[in-house]
Scaffold this active site. Sequence first.
Site, PDB file in Angstrom:
ATOM      1  N   GLU A   1      11.158 -17.018 -10.579  1.00 58.08           N
ATOM      2  CA  GLU A   1      10.969 -18.096 -11.198  1.00 58.08           C
ATOM      3  C   GLU A   1      12.213 -18.769 -11.697  1.00 58.08           C
ATOM      4  O   GLU A   1      12.968 -18.415 -12.581  1.00 58.08           O
ATOM      5  CB  GLU A   1      10.072 -17.649 -12.757  1.00 58.08           C
ATOM      6  CG  GLU A   1       9.648 -19.195 -13.559  1.00 58.08           C
ATOM      7  CD  GLU A   1       8.614 -19.739 -12.954  1.00 58.08           C
ATOM      8  OE1 GLU A   1       8.825 -21.039 -12.608  1.00 58.08           O
ATOM      9  OE2 GLU A   1       7.422 -19.072 -12.559  1.00 58.08           O
TER      10      GLU A   1
ATOM     11  N   HIS B   1      25.802  -7.427   4.206  1.00 54.89           N
ATOM     12  CA  HIS B   1      25.056  -6.530   3.998  1.00 54.89           C
ATOM     13  C   HIS B   1      25.621  -5.229   3.133  1.00 54.89           C
ATOM     14  O   HIS B   1      24.926  -4.528   2.400  1.00 54.89           O
ATOM     15  CB  HIS B   1      24.295  -5.893   5.177  1.00 54.89           C
ATOM     16  CG  HIS B   1      22.890  -4.973   5.071  1.00 54.89           C
ATOM     17  ND1 HIS B   1      22.625  -4.586   3.890  1.00 54.89           N
ATOM     18  CD2 HIS B   1      21.721  -4.817   5.734  1.00 54.89           C
ATOM     19  CE1 HIS B   1      21.299  -4.008   3.901  1.00 54.89           C
ATOM     20  NE2 HIS B   1      21.108  -4.197   5.181  1.00 54.89           N
TER      21      HIS B   1
END
Length: 448
Positions: free
Chosen positions: A393, A169
Site C-alpha cells: 500500500e 540479486h
Amino acid sequence: MTSLSPIPSFDDLKITFQEYSLVSPSHEKTQPKSIFLSNIDQILDYNIPTAHFFKRNPDFPPQIVAEKLKIALRRVLVPYDFMAGMLELNPQTGRLEIDCNGAGAGFVVASSEISLDEMGDCLIHPNLGYRQLAVEKLENLAHDDKPLCVFQITSFKCGGFAIGMSTNHIILDGMGAKAFMENLASQAFDDEPLAVVPCNNRRLLSARSPPQVAFPHHEYLDLNLPTGEGSRPPVYDCNREELNFRIFKLNPTDITNLKVKAKSATNENTKISTFKVAAALMWRCHAFSGDLGHKKDEYSTILTSINLRSRVNPQLPLSYSGNGVLPIGISATFDDLEKGPFSRLVELISNRINDMTYEYAKSAFDWLEVHRGVPHGDYLIASWLGLGFDQVEYPWGKPIYSCPIVNHRKDICWIFRDAVDDGVAAMVALPAEEMVRFEALFYEFLGC
C-alpha cells in the site's frame, strides 16, 4: 527476441528518459563499514528487474509521485544502507563484500507516449517492452560505478505510471525485496514508521568453522576454483543469446485437473500445491524441448529455490534482507518424464523440497565454503507465487499489476499469479526451435 505468445505484446513503450541521478541516504553513517555476504549471496551477481503498475490518481500525479518516491528512497536507504553501497572484492579472502559508502541508488525518471488503456490485455502480462521500465545502469555513470539498485518511475499518457526496480540479486531475494518495497511505501507517507524492521545480519547464514559437509549436494557444480588471496567467487549466470519469449497460462480448471492427476498415485501425505504441479509440467516440457539425443535412462535435473526463513534454527526474521534461499535439485530419467505418471514427478518435487532441513541447509553453506561452486541443473523453476508485491500500500494506492521482467536467461522459468483469472502463468525464454517444441509439448502434456 520476438514473442510467440498469442497474448498481444508491446515491444516498444516509446519511452523518453528525462533524468538519471543518484539518491543517497538522508543522513550519512558516521562509521564506514563492509557487509559480510553469505556463500549464496556471493554467487548471485546479476540483476533482477521488476515492474509495478499504478492507475491514475488525481491526488498524486506522476511528478508528485517521483518527488515523494525520491524522498522515501532517501529515508529507507538509512536502514538499508547496503543498497546505497558498492560491491568490492576482499583481496585477502577472495570474497565479495558490500562497501557501505553511501554512493547512492540509481533514480530514473521517464515518460511513455502511450496510455495504459492502449495496452489493453498486454498490461497484465509481462511484455518485452517492460524491459524499458527498469534500466540496470545510469547512462551518466561509468560501468564500474553501476549502482546495486536502480529505481525508475515512468509516467504514461493517461496519468498512470510504473515503478521499476532493478536490483543486484546479491542484495535481496524475493521476500527481502517485498519487505523492502513495504518499507519504501511506508516512507512515502508523512511521519510513518517502517513497515518492518529489516534484518541485515547475513552472518546468520555463514558457514561453520570448520565446514562440515554432511550430505551430497548434486545441485551444485564444483568449478575447482582457487580460494583465498587473488581469487574471486564464480557467478551463477548464463551467456546472452537470441531468445524467443512466451507466456504459458494455466487457468483454474487446468490447475485443478493437474492436481487431480497428481493425487491419483502420490503418497497421501504429499502436499499438492499449485507450484508443484506447474513446475512438474514445465519440467516435462523443457526436458524434451532441447537436445533430442537423450537416452531414456539418462537423468534430467531441475532446480527450485527453497525459502529458509522457517527452516533454520533459530528461524530467520521474515524481513531478512539477504538471500534466505537455497536451491535444491530434483532428478528423474527421461523415460520417467515422458512415460511415467504425472503424480510421480509431483511426488519427487515434494520429497526433495522436504529434504531442505536445517541440517541440509547448513551442509550446503559449508559445501559452498569448501568448493565455491554454482547451482547446477538443466532448468531453474522459480516461484513468484505468494510474494504479494501487488498488496503493498502506497499513498497513491496498491499496484494494479506487478511482474518480473523478461531477461536474457533461458535457464530460468518464472511462475507467477495470472491477474486475469486467478490462474498461474509461466514465463519462458528459449531459442526459437526449442520454443516451438516446448509449446507443442505444453499442450500435449496438459491434455493427456
